[in-house]
Design an enzyme around this catalytic site. Structure first.
Site, PDB file in Angstrom:
ATOM      1  N   CYS A   1      52.855  43.359  -5.469  1.00 59.12           N
ATOM      2  CA  CYS A   1      51.736  43.255  -6.291  1.00 59.12           C
ATOM      3  C   CYS A   1      52.155  42.464  -7.624  1.00 59.12           C
ATOM      4  CB  CYS A   1      51.295  44.616  -6.844  1.00 59.12           C
ATOM      5  SG  CYS A   1      50.152  45.406  -5.184  1.00 59.12           S
TER       6      CYS A   1
ATOM      7  N   HIS B   1      46.965  44.236 -10.802  1.00 58.10           N
ATOM      8  CA  HIS B   1      46.778  45.578 -11.668  1.00 58.10           C
ATOM      9  C   HIS B   1      47.484  45.806 -12.811  1.00 58.10           C
ATOM     10  CE1 HIS B   1      50.747  47.225 -10.562  1.00 58.10           C
ATOM     11  NE2 HIS B   1      50.411  46.793  -9.090  1.00 58.10           N
TER      12      HIS B   1
END
Length: 201
Positions: free
Chosen positions: A177, A161
Site C-alpha cells: 500500500c 491510507h
C-alpha cells in the site's frame, strides 16, 4: 564567495574570529574552525537541496489525459503522492511510504472505489504466510495499520491510507500500500471521491 557560490558565515563563527583577532589570540586556529563551520554548512545545504530536488511539484499533463474526478499520481521513486482536483484549482504534494520490495510494488492505472473513516484491517493471505504471528483482524484504533482513513483502490488489497507509525513515511516500509501521515490522508480523503483516477509509477 567560494567556488562561485555565496558563503553564509554563521554569526557565532564571525564573532569568535573577530574577538580572537582583536585580543591577539591564535587567529589561525580560530579561522580554521570558522572554515570548518562554513564547509559543514555548505555540505548540509547541498544535502538538503538534493533531497528537495527529488520531491518537487509536477504537472498532470504527462500522466493523465484529463483530471475528471480528480487525479492522484504516486511516484514510488521519489516517495511522493501528487493530487490535482478536477478543475485543477487544487494541487497537493504529500510524502509517502512505499512497498518494501519490488515484488510487492504494483504500478499502473486504478481508481478509488471506496472511502472509509476508521478502517479495520485484515492481513492478506500472502501477508499471513510471510508473518504467521500477525493477528487475523485489527479493529479501528491506534493499533490499526491503516491509520485514521483509507482510500480503497480497484486492485484487491491495495489502498492509500494513513499510519500511526510516522517513522514509515518517506521509506520503503509497506506491504504494497501507499501510506501517508494521518493528517495528510484526512485532507486527501476530503479532496477525493469514488472514481478519482490513480496512477502509480
Amino acid at each position: 564567495m567560494s567556488n562561485g557560490r555565496p558563503v553564509n558565515l554563521s554569526r557565532r563563527a564571525l564573532l569568535g574570529a573577530g574577538a580572537a583577532m582583536a585580543a591577539g589570540l591564535a587567529a589561525p586556529a580560530v579561522l580554521a574552525q570558522t572554515q570548518n563551520t562554513v564547509e559543514m554548512e555548505q555540505e548540509l545545504s547541498s544535502n538538503i537541496r538534493r533531497n528537495m530536488s527529488s520531491f518537487r511539484s509536477l504537472q498532470w499533463q504527462p500522466y493523465f489525459s484529463d483530471t475528471r474526478n480528480g487525479a492522484i499520481l504516486v511516484d514510488t521513486t521519489s516517495r511522493a503522492l501528487h493530487f490535482w482536483s478536477e478543475d485543477q484549482s487544487i494541487y497537493k504534494l504529500y510524502p509517502t511510504s512505499v512497498p518494501l520490495t519490488e515484488d510487492l510494488t504494483r504500478r499502473g492505472r486504478t481508481q478509488i472505489v471506496k472511502k472509509v473513516i476508521g478502517p479495520d484491517w485484515r492481513p492478506t493471505p500472502a501477508m499471513k504466510e510471510r508473518n504467521p504471528e500477525w493477528p487475523d483482524y485489527v479493529p479501528p484504533g491506534p493499533d490499526n495499520p491503516l491509520g485514521t482513513h483509507a482510500l480503497y483502490l480497484s486492485w484487491q488489497f491495495y489502498r492509500i491510507h494513513g499510519t500511526h507509525d510516522t517513522r514509515k513515511i518517506g521509506r520503503r516500509s509497506s506491504n504494497g500500500c501507499v501510506g501517508l501521515y494521518n493528517e495528510h490522508v484526512a485532507e486527501l480523503f476530503e479532496l477525493t471521491k469514488v472514481g478519482t483516477q490513480v496512477l502509480l509509477i
